[in-house]
Design a protein around this motif. Sequence first.
Motif, PDB file in Angstrom:
ATOM      1  N   MET A 117     -17.204  22.737  22.334  1.00 21.90           N
ATOM      2  CA  MET A 117     -16.581  22.277  21.089  1.00 21.90           C
ATOM      3  C   MET A 117     -17.643  21.767  20.116  1.00 21.90           C
ATOM      4  O   MET A 117     -17.556  22.010  18.905  1.00 21.90           O
ATOM      5  CB  MET A 117     -15.544  21.197  21.382  1.00 21.90           C
ATOM      6  CG  MET A 117     -14.290  21.739  22.038  1.00 21.90           C
ATOM      7  SD  MET A 117     -13.117  20.477  22.527  1.00 21.90           S
ATOM      8  CE  MET A 117     -12.702  19.715  20.987  1.00 21.90           C
ATOM      9  N   LEU A 118     -18.656  21.077  20.632  1.00 18.73           N
ATOM     10  CA  LEU A 118     -19.723  20.560  19.786  1.00 18.73           C
ATOM     11  C   LEU A 118     -20.522  21.711  19.179  1.00 18.73           C
ATOM     12  O   LEU A 118     -20.814  21.711  17.976  1.00 18.73           O
ATOM     13  CB  LEU A 118     -20.631  19.634  20.591  1.00 18.73           C
ATOM     14  CG  LEU A 118     -21.700  18.889  19.814  1.00 18.73           C
ATOM     15  CD1 LEU A 118     -21.066  18.030  18.727  1.00 18.73           C
ATOM     16  CD2 LEU A 118     -22.512  18.031  20.761  1.00 18.73           C
ATOM     17  N   VAL A 119     -20.852  22.690  19.996  1.00 17.11           N
ATOM     18  CA  VAL A 119     -21.574  23.860  19.493  1.00 17.11           C
ATOM     19  C   VAL A 119     -20.739  24.583  18.452  1.00 17.11           C
ATOM     20  O   VAL A 119     -21.241  25.024  17.416  1.00 17.11           O
ATOM     21  CB  VAL A 119     -21.951  24.810  20.662  1.00 17.11           C
ATOM     22  CG1 VAL A 119     -22.421  26.149  20.144  1.00 17.11           C
ATOM     23  CG2 VAL A 119     -23.009  24.173  21.543  1.00 17.11           C
ATOM     24  N   SER A 120     -19.445  24.678  18.715  1.00  9.81           N
ATOM     25  CA  SER A 120     -18.541  25.328  17.767  1.00  9.81           C
ATOM     26  C   SER A 120     -18.502  24.553  16.445  1.00  9.81           C
ATOM     27  O   SER A 120     -18.491  25.148  15.364  1.00  9.81           O
ATOM     28  CB  SER A 120     -17.147  25.411  18.373  1.00  9.81           C
ATOM     29  OG  SER A 120     -16.248  25.986  17.470  1.00  9.81           O
TER      30      SER A 120
ATOM     31  N   ASN B 270     -17.290  25.834  12.641  1.00  8.08           N
ATOM     32  CA  ASN B 270     -15.875  26.053  12.905  1.00  8.08           C
ATOM     33  C   ASN B 270     -15.077  24.904  12.300  1.00  8.08           C
ATOM     34  O   ASN B 270     -15.253  23.752  12.677  1.00  8.08           O
ATOM     35  CB  ASN B 270     -15.637  26.145  14.418  1.00  8.08           C
ATOM     36  CG  ASN B 270     -14.220  26.538  14.766  1.00  8.08           C
ATOM     37  OD1 ASN B 270     -13.298  26.386  13.984  1.00  8.08           O
ATOM     38  ND2 ASN B 270     -14.057  27.054  15.975  1.00  8.08           N
ATOM     39  N   PRO B 271     -14.178  25.213  11.343  1.00  2.11           N
ATOM     40  CA  PRO B 271     -13.440  24.136  10.660  1.00  2.11           C
ATOM     41  C   PRO B 271     -12.496  23.363  11.584  1.00  2.11           C
ATOM     42  O   PRO B 271     -12.135  22.225  11.289  1.00  2.11           O
ATOM     43  CB  PRO B 271     -12.654  24.868   9.568  1.00  2.11           C
ATOM     44  CG  PRO B 271     -12.615  26.287   9.984  1.00  2.11           C
ATOM     45  CD  PRO B 271     -13.808  26.524  10.842  1.00  2.11           C
ATOM     46  N   ASP B 272     -12.120  23.941  12.707  1.00  5.54           N
ATOM     47  CA  ASP B 272     -11.221  23.245  13.632  1.00  5.54           C
ATOM     48  C   ASP B 272     -11.902  22.063  14.305  1.00  5.54           C
ATOM     49  O   ASP B 272     -11.238  21.146  14.777  1.00  5.54           O
ATOM     50  CB  ASP B 272     -10.721  24.207  14.721  1.00  5.54           C
ATOM     51  CG  ASP B 272      -9.863  25.321  14.153  1.00  5.54           C
ATOM     52  OD1 ASP B 272      -9.275  25.120  13.070  1.00  5.54           O
ATOM     53  OD2 ASP B 272      -9.793  26.394  14.799  1.00  5.54           O
ATOM     54  N   HIS B 273     -13.219  22.070  14.354  1.00  3.78           N
ATOM     55  CA  HIS B 273     -13.939  21.023  15.066  1.00  3.78           C
ATOM     56  C   HIS B 273     -14.800  20.153  14.142  1.00  3.78           C
ATOM     57  O   HIS B 273     -15.721  19.481  14.602  1.00  3.78           O
ATOM     58  CB  HIS B 273     -14.810  21.644  16.165  1.00  3.78           C
ATOM     59  CG  HIS B 273     -14.027  22.421  17.176  1.00  3.78           C
ATOM     60  ND1 HIS B 273     -14.176  23.761  17.340  1.00  3.78           N
ATOM     61  CD2 HIS B 273     -13.054  22.045  18.041  1.00  3.78           C
ATOM     62  CE1 HIS B 273     -13.351  24.183  18.282  1.00  3.78           C
ATOM     63  NE2 HIS B 273     -12.659  23.163  18.722  1.00  3.78           N
TER      64      HIS B 273
ATOM     65  N   MET C 228     -17.435  16.917  15.030  1.00  4.68           N
ATOM     66  CA  MET C 228     -18.840  16.879  14.601  1.00  4.68           C
ATOM     67  C   MET C 228     -19.130  15.591  13.840  1.00  4.68           C
ATOM     68  O   MET C 228     -20.150  14.944  14.064  1.00  4.68           O
ATOM     69  CB  MET C 228     -19.151  18.106  13.739  1.00  4.68           C
ATOM     70  CG  MET C 228     -20.593  18.228  13.401  1.00  4.68           C
ATOM     71  SD  MET C 228     -21.538  18.405  14.916  1.00  4.68           S
ATOM     72  CE  MET C 228     -23.161  18.236  14.283  1.00  4.68           C
ATOM     73  N   LYS C 229     -18.227  15.204  12.954  1.00  3.80           N
ATOM     74  CA  LYS C 229     -18.413  13.962  12.200  1.00  3.80           C
ATOM     75  C   LYS C 229     -18.476  12.763  13.151  1.00  3.80           C
ATOM     76  O   LYS C 229     -19.318  11.879  12.991  1.00  3.80           O
ATOM     77  CB  LYS C 229     -17.280  13.778  11.191  1.00  3.80           C
ATOM     78  CG  LYS C 229     -17.363  14.722  10.011  1.00  3.80           C
ATOM     79  CD  LYS C 229     -16.197  14.519   9.067  1.00  3.80           C
ATOM     80  CE  LYS C 229     -16.223  15.540   7.947  1.00  3.80           C
ATOM     81  NZ  LYS C 229     -15.073  15.419   7.050  1.00  3.80           N
ATOM     82  N   ASN C 230     -17.588  12.734  14.126  1.00  2.00           N
ATOM     83  CA  ASN C 230     -17.579  11.624  15.101  1.00  2.00           C
ATOM     84  C   ASN C 230     -18.882  11.600  15.900  1.00  2.00           C
ATOM     85  O   ASN C 230     -19.442  10.531  16.153  1.00  2.00           O
ATOM     86  CB  ASN C 230     -16.397  11.749  16.056  1.00  2.00           C
ATOM     87  CG  ASN C 230     -15.083  11.423  15.398  1.00  2.00           C
ATOM     88  OD1 ASN C 230     -15.047  10.775  14.359  1.00  2.00           O
ATOM     89  ND2 ASN C 230     -13.991  11.878  15.984  1.00  2.00           N
TER      90      ASN C 230
END
Length: 100
Positions: free
Chosen positions: A62-65, A70-73, A77-79
């Motif tokens: 998910m982090l790599v995505s 990837n707008p879903d994640h 990424m911000k967190n």
Amino acid sequence: MLNELESNYQSLEKKIFRLLQRYKDLEDRYLELSDKYSKMKGKYEAALEEAEILKEEQKKIMLVSAISGNPDHNRLMKNHINRLVKEIDTCIAQLHNSGL
């Protein structure tokens, strides 16, 4: 009277023999179930470890995505970035307090 006592003795002896046999059967069953329990416990612990590994892999994916855009994640990424910034701030504050 002697026949009656002998009959009672034989009856009692048969019952004791059956009880000993049942005890032995139960003891064997206990050992079998204990072994089975140990094996199942080992499988359960292995499954828990595998689940934990998969959970960590999912977080990494998910982090790599999120890094790839990837707008879903985006929130993830911000967190993650906020957590890293806080950790860096803490390190800077510790360095400042130690006089370096």
